[in-house]
Design a protein around this motif. Structure first.
Motif, PDB file in Angstrom:
ATOM      1  N   ILE A  46       0.742  -1.286  -0.021  1.00 24.36           N
ATOM      2  CA  ILE A  46       0.040  -0.085   0.181  1.00 24.36           C
ATOM      3  C   ILE A  46       0.742   1.279  -0.080  1.00 24.36           C
ATOM      4  O   ILE A  46       0.395   2.339  -0.591  1.00 24.36           O
ATOM      5  CB  ILE A  46      -1.216  -0.023   1.398  1.00 24.36           C
ATOM      6  CG1 ILE A  46      -1.948  -1.069   1.077  1.00 24.36           C
ATOM      7  CG2 ILE A  46      -1.823   1.226   1.384  1.00 24.36           C
ATOM      8  CD1 ILE A  46      -2.763  -1.264   2.350  1.00 24.36           C
ATOM      9  N   LEU A  47       2.064   1.172   0.498  1.00 17.16           N
ATOM     10  CA  LEU A  47       3.099   2.327   0.673  1.00 17.16           C
ATOM     11  C   LEU A  47       3.435   2.670  -0.695  1.00 17.16           C
ATOM     12  O   LEU A  47       3.514   3.743  -1.109  1.00 17.16           O
ATOM     13  CB  LEU A  47       4.051   2.205   1.607  1.00 17.16           C
ATOM     14  CG  LEU A  47       5.064   3.116   2.013  1.00 17.16           C
ATOM     15  CD1 LEU A  47       4.375   4.053   2.523  1.00 17.16           C
ATOM     16  CD2 LEU A  47       6.366   2.913   2.717  1.00 17.16           C
ATOM     17  N   VAL A  48       3.501   1.548  -1.659  1.00 17.29           N
ATOM     18  CA  VAL A  48       4.073   1.799  -2.839  1.00 17.29           C
ATOM     19  C   VAL A  48       2.832   2.641  -3.450  1.00 17.29           C
ATOM     20  O   VAL A  48       3.053   3.457  -4.555  1.00 17.29           O
ATOM     21  CB  VAL A  48       4.359   0.492  -3.516  1.00 17.29           C
ATOM     22  CG1 VAL A  48       4.642   0.657  -5.193  1.00 17.29           C
ATOM     23  CG2 VAL A  48       5.737  -0.037  -2.971  1.00 17.29           C
ATOM     24  N   ASP A  49       1.645   2.005  -3.320  1.00 20.50           N
ATOM     25  CA  ASP A  49       0.537   2.698  -4.080  1.00 20.50           C
ATOM     26  C   ASP A  49       0.702   4.183  -3.630  1.00 20.50           C
ATOM     27  O   ASP A  49       0.182   5.122  -4.370  1.00 20.50           O
ATOM     28  CB  ASP A  49      -0.956   2.212  -3.816  1.00 20.50           C
ATOM     29  CG  ASP A  49      -0.850   0.694  -4.418  1.00 20.50           C
ATOM     30  OD1 ASP A  49      -0.352   0.553  -5.430  1.00 20.50           O
ATOM     31  OD2 ASP A  49      -1.449  -0.304  -3.754  1.00 20.50           O
ATOM     32  N   ILE A 105      -6.773   4.355   2.611  1.00 16.78           N
ATOM     33  CA  ILE A 105      -6.866   3.905   3.955  1.00 16.78           C
ATOM     34  C   ILE A 105      -8.037   3.264   4.042  1.00 16.78           C
ATOM     35  O   ILE A 105      -8.051   2.316   5.148  1.00 16.78           O
ATOM     36  CB  ILE A 105      -7.521   5.512   4.534  1.00 16.78           C
ATOM     37  CG1 ILE A 105      -5.968   6.438   4.346  1.00 16.78           C
ATOM     38  CG2 ILE A 105      -7.619   5.319   6.064  1.00 16.78           C
ATOM     39  CD1 ILE A 105      -6.375   8.049   4.679  1.00 16.78           C
ATOM     40  N   ALA A 106      -9.220   3.288   3.482  1.00 13.77           N
ATOM     41  CA  ALA A 106     -10.287   2.189   3.505  1.00 13.77           C
ATOM     42  C   ALA A 106      -9.978   0.871   3.306  1.00 13.77           C
ATOM     43  O   ALA A 106     -10.265  -0.063   4.248  1.00 13.77           O
ATOM     44  CB  ALA A 106     -11.380   2.485   2.883  1.00 13.77           C
ATOM     45  N   LEU A 107      -8.937   0.410   2.387  1.00 10.72           N
ATOM     46  CA  LEU A 107      -8.480  -0.788   2.218  1.00 10.72           C
ATOM     47  C   LEU A 107      -7.895  -1.503   3.258  1.00 10.72           C
ATOM     48  O   LEU A 107      -8.205  -2.454   3.701  1.00 10.72           O
ATOM     49  CB  LEU A 107      -7.770  -0.875   0.887  1.00 10.72           C
ATOM     50  CG  LEU A 107      -8.411  -0.470  -0.573  1.00 10.72           C
ATOM     51  CD1 LEU A 107      -7.753  -0.639  -1.558  1.00 10.72           C
ATOM     52  CD2 LEU A 107      -9.674  -1.127  -0.653  1.00 10.72           C
ATOM     53  N   ALA A 108      -6.748  -0.311   3.925  1.00 14.21           N
ATOM     54  CA  ALA A 108      -5.960  -0.904   4.887  1.00 14.21           C
ATOM     55  C   ALA A 108      -7.211  -1.237   6.436  1.00 14.21           C
ATOM     56  O   ALA A 108      -6.709  -2.079   6.910  1.00 14.21           O
ATOM     57  CB  ALA A 108      -4.997   0.397   5.155  1.00 14.21           C
ATOM     58  N   TRP A 123      -1.402  -1.355  11.936  1.00 13.32           N
ATOM     59  CA  TRP A 123      -0.922  -0.975  10.577  1.00 13.32           C
ATOM     60  C   TRP A 123      -1.760  -0.049   9.679  1.00 13.32           C
ATOM     61  O   TRP A 123      -1.502   0.775   8.875  1.00 13.32           O
ATOM     62  CB  TRP A 123      -0.523  -2.201   9.994  1.00 13.32           C
ATOM     63  CG  TRP A 123       0.447  -3.347  10.436  1.00 13.32           C
ATOM     64  CD1 TRP A 123       0.331  -4.138  11.500  1.00 13.32           C
ATOM     65  CD2 TRP A 123       1.736  -2.940  10.122  1.00 13.32           C
ATOM     66  NE1 TRP A 123       1.650  -4.637  11.720  1.00 13.32           N
ATOM     67  CE2 TRP A 123       2.584  -3.769  10.908  1.00 13.32           C
ATOM     68  CE3 TRP A 123       2.459  -2.057   9.283  1.00 13.32           C
ATOM     69  CZ2 TRP A 123       4.020  -3.890  10.784  1.00 13.32           C
ATOM     70  CZ3 TRP A 123       3.882  -1.917   9.020  1.00 13.32           C
ATOM     71  CH2 TRP A 123       4.395  -3.147  10.015  1.00 13.32           C
ATOM     72  N   SER A 124      -3.329  -0.064  10.053  1.00  9.09           N
ATOM     73  CA  SER A 124      -4.180   0.652   9.261  1.00  9.09           C
ATOM     74  C   SER A 124      -3.718   2.025   9.830  1.00  9.09           C
ATOM     75  O   SER A 124      -4.073   3.036   9.028  1.00  9.09           O
ATOM     76  CB  SER A 124      -5.670   0.454   9.782  1.00  9.09           C
ATOM     77  OG  SER A 124      -6.068  -0.956   9.589  1.00  9.09           O
ATOM     78  N   LEU A 125      -3.399   2.621  11.111  1.00  5.44           N
ATOM     79  CA  LEU A 125      -3.075   3.960  11.275  1.00  5.44           C
ATOM     80  C   LEU A 125      -1.953   4.443  10.689  1.00  5.44           C
ATOM     81  O   LEU A 125      -1.717   5.521  10.460  1.00  5.44           O
ATOM     82  CB  LEU A 125      -2.906   4.032  13.062  1.00  5.44           C
ATOM     83  CG  LEU A 125      -4.172   3.804  13.875  1.00  5.44           C
ATOM     84  CD1 LEU A 125      -3.687   3.789  15.334  1.00  5.44           C
ATOM     85  CD2 LEU A 125      -5.147   4.788  13.457  1.00  5.44           C
ATOM     86  N   ALA A 126      -0.949   3.374  10.612  1.00  4.86           N
ATOM     87  CA  ALA A 126       0.310   3.602   9.750  1.00  4.86           C
ATOM     88  C   ALA A 126      -0.090   4.076   8.449  1.00  4.86           C
ATOM     89  O   ALA A 126       0.616   4.974   7.754  1.00  4.86           O
ATOM     90  CB  ALA A 126       1.194   2.491   9.967  1.00  4.86           C
ATOM     91  N   VAL A 127      -0.998   3.343   7.821  1.00  7.21           N
ATOM     92  CA  VAL A 127      -1.400   3.621   6.412  1.00  7.21           C
ATOM     93  C   VAL A 127      -1.874   5.031   6.364  1.00  7.21           C
ATOM     94  O   VAL A 127      -1.589   5.844   5.427  1.00  7.21           O
ATOM     95  CB  VAL A 127      -2.141   2.500   5.629  1.00  7.21           C
ATOM     96  CG1 VAL A 127      -2.887   2.980   4.288  1.00  7.21           C
ATOM     97  CG2 VAL A 127      -1.567   1.194   5.321  1.00  7.21           C
ATOM     98  N   ALA A 128      -2.915   5.141   7.315  1.00  4.92           N
ATOM     99  CA  ALA A 128      -3.456   6.693   7.141  1.00  4.92           C
ATOM    100  C   ALA A 128      -2.575   7.666   7.488  1.00  4.92           C
ATOM    101  O   ALA A 128      -2.627   8.727   6.715  1.00  4.92           O
ATOM    102  CB  ALA A 128      -4.415   6.536   8.408  1.00  4.92           C
TER     103      ALA A 128
END
Length: 409
Positions: free
Chosen positions: A78-81, A107-110, A118-123
């Motif tokens: 997700i970080l690449v995206d 963010i929704a996918l995570a 990890w969802s918070l990290a993606v957000a």
């Protein structure tokens, strides 16, 4: 048990990434050709190509991966995206680009697929990417549409794309969850059944120990009576009783055989299995195919499976006033295929869908153990067992099992 199919989360991400790549390419072509916008095409096409190459590499590795990715691996994808989206939005208007809200989709996918941390990290990464594209992005160049019209059309297309992405991902995730719930339910049922089988085996070992002595005594008595038989008819009946007692004693001794780990693995031929069954059910007319591999060796569990199926078929035929059952056995490569057909009243599909339950018998005098043990044997040996209505009266039960024993010489 591991699945050989690619992990659902990575497979879904790959599908969405191809959709994003195609959408970005179309948006660049429309903006530069139709709307006559002076965009920096080189960095934009570089971003599209980089995302497509990354997705191609990931998809090439997917068939080699049978387990779900770790949260760190999924976060990296997700970080690449997020990085590519930051790059694309930054070079196509920054905060003025209506497609900047696509960060919310990531963010929704995570949030749906990853643990909370990890969802918070993606957000956090998505917010950082959005701020970077807003602060460092270039201004949106002029086009054939007014800024208001461009914003409206962009918002509409962005809503449509977001709806498709959320629907696609949510549908796949829900399907994956339903599949796992079904697998867990099957595992719970199997565990409950196997617990009952273990308890039954423990009790059977105790009973076998207690039966060994009276069976030996009965054998001696029958031997004496056979020698003193007053006529030929008595002698034949007592000889049959000797054979049946011999089978009982053999079954009692076989209960201890699995515990003897260092002993040679006992096998039995299919001919011996059929002979032993006919000795117990002499009134049943058994029809078998002439090409049956009677000299094929099988382990005792397979012999027990075949006897259970034959007994059930015989009981079903007798229930309808008939004394006939059919048996077909074929050896194809390393698999034994069999079919047992009765001439009884048929079966209820709702009952046939519950064959693995222990102590659940459709017969008034049945113990409800035979089919449960049969299914446990099928599962342990990696075979299959199924039931279907016969062509005519009755029903047929078919099975296929791998066999690793050579024919008797």
């Amino acid at each position: 048990m591991q699945s050989s199919s690619p992990p659902p989360f990575l497979r879904t991400l790959c599908s969405l990434r191809w959709l994003a790549t195609a959408g970005q390419a179309v948006a660049i072509l429309v903006a530069s050709s139709v709307l006559q916008m002076q965009l920096p095409l080189l960095p934009l096409w570089a971003g599209v190509c980089a995302l497509a190459m990354f997705n191609a590499i990931v998809q090439w590795h997917l068939p080699r991966r049978a387990s779900e990715p770790t949260p760190a691996t999924a976060f990296g994808h997700i970080l690449v995206d997020i990085t590519v989206l930051t790059w694309m939005v930054g070079f196509s208007g920054g905060i003025a680009n209506p497609f900047g809200s696509l960060f919310v989709i990531l963010i929704a996918l995570a949030a749906l697929a990853l643990p909370r941390a990890w969802s918070l990290a993606v957000a956090a990464a998505a917010v950082l990417g959005y701020l970077t594209s807003a602060l460092a992005g270039i201004e949106l160049p002029a086009s054939s549409l007014s800024p208001t019209q461009l914003q409206r059309w962009g918002s509409a297309i962005n809503f449509l794309l977001s709806s498709v992405v959320v629907l696609l991902f949510a549908t796949r995730l829900a399907s994956s969850l339903r599949t796992r719930e079904a697998e867990l339910a099957a595992l719970r049922e199997r565990f409950t059944r196997n617990e009952g089988i273990v308890a039954l085996a423990t009790h059977a070992a105790s009973v076998a120990h207690e039966l060994n002595t009276p069976l030996a005594t009965l054998t001696l008595l029958i031997d004496d009576l056979t020698e003193q038989a007053p006529n030929q008819e008595w002698h034949e009946d007592l000889t049959t009783a000797q054979l049946l007692l011999g089978q009982c004693r053999q079954r009692v001794h076989e209960l201890a055989a699995p515990a003897q780990q260092h002993s040679a693995r006992a096998t039995i031929t299919l001919e011996q299995v059929i002979w032993q069954w006919q000795l117990v059910r002499p009134t049943i007319d058994l029809h078998r195919n002439p090409t049956a591999p009677l000299q094929q060796h099988v382990e005792p569990a397979v012999a027990h499976l075949l006897m259970v199926l034959l007994n059930n078929a015989a009981d079903a035929s007798q229930q309808a006033g008939r004394q006939r059952i059919d048996l077909e056995l074929e050896l194809a490569g390393q698999h034994l295929h069999g079919q047992v057909r009765d001439y009884g009243p048929g079966f209820d599909p709702r009952q046939a869908a519950l064959p693995g339950k222990l102590f659940n018998s459709s017969k008034s005098d049945g113990l409800g153990v035979g089919l449960a043990l049969s299914h446990a044997t099928i599962e342990r040996l990696g075979g299959q067992l199924w039931m279907r209505p016969a062509d005519g009266p009755g029903s047929s039960v078919s099975f296929t099992l791998p066999v690793n024993y050579q024919d008797a010489q």
